[in-house]
Every structure is written in C-alpha cells, then in structure tokens.
Motif scaffolding. Sequence first.
Motif, mmCIF file in Angstrom:
data_model
loop_
_atom_site.group_PDB
_atom_site.id
_atom_site.type_symbol
_atom_site.label_atom_id
_atom_site.label_comp_id
_atom_site.label_asym_id
_atom_site.label_seq_id
_atom_site.Cartn_x
_atom_site.Cartn_y
_atom_site.Cartn_z
ATOM 1 N N LEU A 1 -30.865 2.094 -42.466
ATOM 2 C CA LEU A 1 -30.916 2.073 -41.000
ATOM 3 C C LEU A 1 -32.014 1.165 -40.454
ATOM 4 O O LEU A 1 -32.214 1.113 -39.246
ATOM 5 C CB LEU A 1 -31.143 3.497 -40.464
ATOM 6 C CG LEU A 1 -30.130 4.551 -40.904
ATOM 7 C CD1 LEU A 1 -30.523 5.917 -40.361
ATOM 8 C CD2 LEU A 1 -28.737 4.170 -40.430
ATOM 9 N N PRO B 1 -32.481 -2.002 -39.668
ATOM 10 C CA PRO B 1 -32.253 -2.905 -38.534
ATOM 11 C C PRO B 1 -32.150 -2.191 -37.181
ATOM 12 O O PRO B 1 -32.331 -2.823 -36.138
ATOM 13 C CB PRO B 1 -30.923 -3.589 -38.900
ATOM 14 C CG PRO B 1 -30.831 -3.483 -40.385
ATOM 15 C CD PRO B 1 -31.457 -2.163 -40.711
ATOM 16 N N TRP B 2 -31.841 -0.896 -37.193
ATOM 17 C CA TRP B 2 -31.647 -0.179 -35.919
ATOM 18 C C TRP B 2 -32.818 0.753 -35.581
ATOM 19 O O TRP B 2 -32.801 1.387 -34.527
ATOM 20 C CB TRP B 2 -30.343 0.645 -35.985
ATOM 21 C CG TRP B 2 -29.151 -0.235 -36.128
ATOM 22 C CD1 TRP B 2 -28.480 -0.907 -35.143
ATOM 23 C CD2 TRP B 2 -28.479 -0.555 -37.352
ATOM 24 N NE1 TRP B 2 -27.433 -1.629 -35.680
ATOM 25 C CE2 TRP B 2 -27.405 -1.439 -37.034
ATOM 26 C CE3 TRP B 2 -28.674 -0.206 -38.691
ATOM 27 C CZ2 TRP B 2 -26.547 -1.954 -37.998
ATOM 28 C CZ3 TRP B 2 -27.827 -0.720 -39.651
ATOM 29 C CH2 TRP B 2 -26.767 -1.575 -39.306
#
Length: 275
Positions: free
Chosen positions: A268, A270-271
């Motif tokens: 996760l 990148p977010w």
Amino acid sequence: RAALLLLLVMPVAFVFRIRANHEYPMLVCLLAVIIGLDGVRRAWAWSAVVVAGLVAALLIKGAFVVLILAAAALWIALNPTRSSGPAARPIGAVVLGVAAMVLAAIAYDALYVRVTGETFWAGYWGRQLGPLTLATPLDGATTLASHVVFYLSRLLWHPAPWSVALVVAAAQRGGALGAWWRRTPDSARRGLLFGLGFAALSLVVLSPSSRFAERYAFSATFAVGTVGAVVAYQSWSRVKHAVAWIDRTVPAAPALAWLVLVLLRLALGPWLPRY
C-alpha cells in the motif's frame, strides 16, 4: 517485550519501515555500545562490543558517530542499570573504541587509495563536512532557532503516541510530579534521564549545522519513544493489561506485527500518507 510491540506503531517506524538508509544500522550500533558499556563493568570482554559498535558506526555514517559517543558519555555518567564495577572500565572501553576508529579510518583510506588512486577522507571532507556552516545565537540566530523547532517537532511527532503519553502523564501528576519522581526507583529515574538527555544532546549537536534532516534525529526519536512507551505502560493499567494479554495470547506478536506492517507498506506504499 512491551516496547517491542509499542514502538512498532510510531510514525517514524512507518516512514523508515522499508527505506534503505543508515538509520536502523546506526540505532543497532548505539544499542551495541550501550550493552557493551553495561557489561564491561563486570568483564573486560564486553569492551569488544563497544569497539565493534563504534567502528561500525564510523564506517556506516562517518562523523555521525559523535552522537553515539555523546550517548556513551551520558550512559557512563548515569549508569541507568546501576551495574556494579568501576567507571574506569567503560571509560577505558570508549578510549579503546576511539583508538580502533582511528585505526579503522587509516586502514579504510589505505584500501580506498589502493583501489581508486585517491584518498577517501579528503573527498569526504570536501563534499560532506567542508561545506557545512554552524549557526550560533550570535551569528545565525534565526537559522539556529528554525533548526531547533524543526528537530523538536520531529521529536514530538515521530515518537507519537508515546511522546504524547509522556506529556499527558506529566500533566496528570501536576503538583505531585515531584512526589512521583521520588517514589520512582533509582534505576528507572536514571533510564528516563538517559533517554530524554540523549534526545536533548542530539538536539544540541544537530541544530547548529547548516545541513538538517529528520533522519539525523532517528535514534533520538526512538529514545523519546521508548521513554514514553515505558511511562505509558507503567502509568495506565489499560495499556499494561492490553500488552500483557497480547503477549500472553500471541508470544510472537511483535515479530508478526512487524512482518504484517512491512508487507502492508510494500503493498500500500504508494497510497499511504508520508506523515
């Protein structure tokens, strides 16, 4: 064991969880030096651990070994674990470590010259240390103040929620803080002074430099977080009971939590917000 679990949820752990950097190895070197200084009061053989930690820190991050030397001096002065034995032993171990660092620097430079034809330390000075300027209250007061605020903000936010717990626990005791301090075992008081004292020393050493980054205060952040986690564990029964239940139910909880958090960070990343 409680700290193993509690320190995993600090913001700084999320920022640096899978980042390729020097900070975790430097934290290991710091812990090695402290363990060695504690053990050397009982047996000289532990001086090898002190020497290894200091030499490794020099080879990993160069001039930043000064922070570990500052921590070593503070640990010797406070002796938080109240280890028996003369103070001359840990002092001697640090002197041996400094001598070993000098020899390691000379040997490393000789190998570097053999491979590249030029000296390493001259380049290191020219690129890393030579361009640095130091701010003082008389010359560069604004720069110094901004860096102090920068590092203070990191030392408050990055070890959260345990830094916040430290402040809340002190505020809750209010006028009884002095009485609480006197009731606290001597070793615990010295440990608290070491953790916060090392963070303060790091602030003093790092703030005047023209180069600044949150990663430079990484070890100091863990010192504050550890102090706060211990205070939270000792001050609030809910925290103690929750950690005790997790530890009793899943003894491998710290390792499992670390693994899950690393995998989530990879999946996760990148977010996720960068705190």
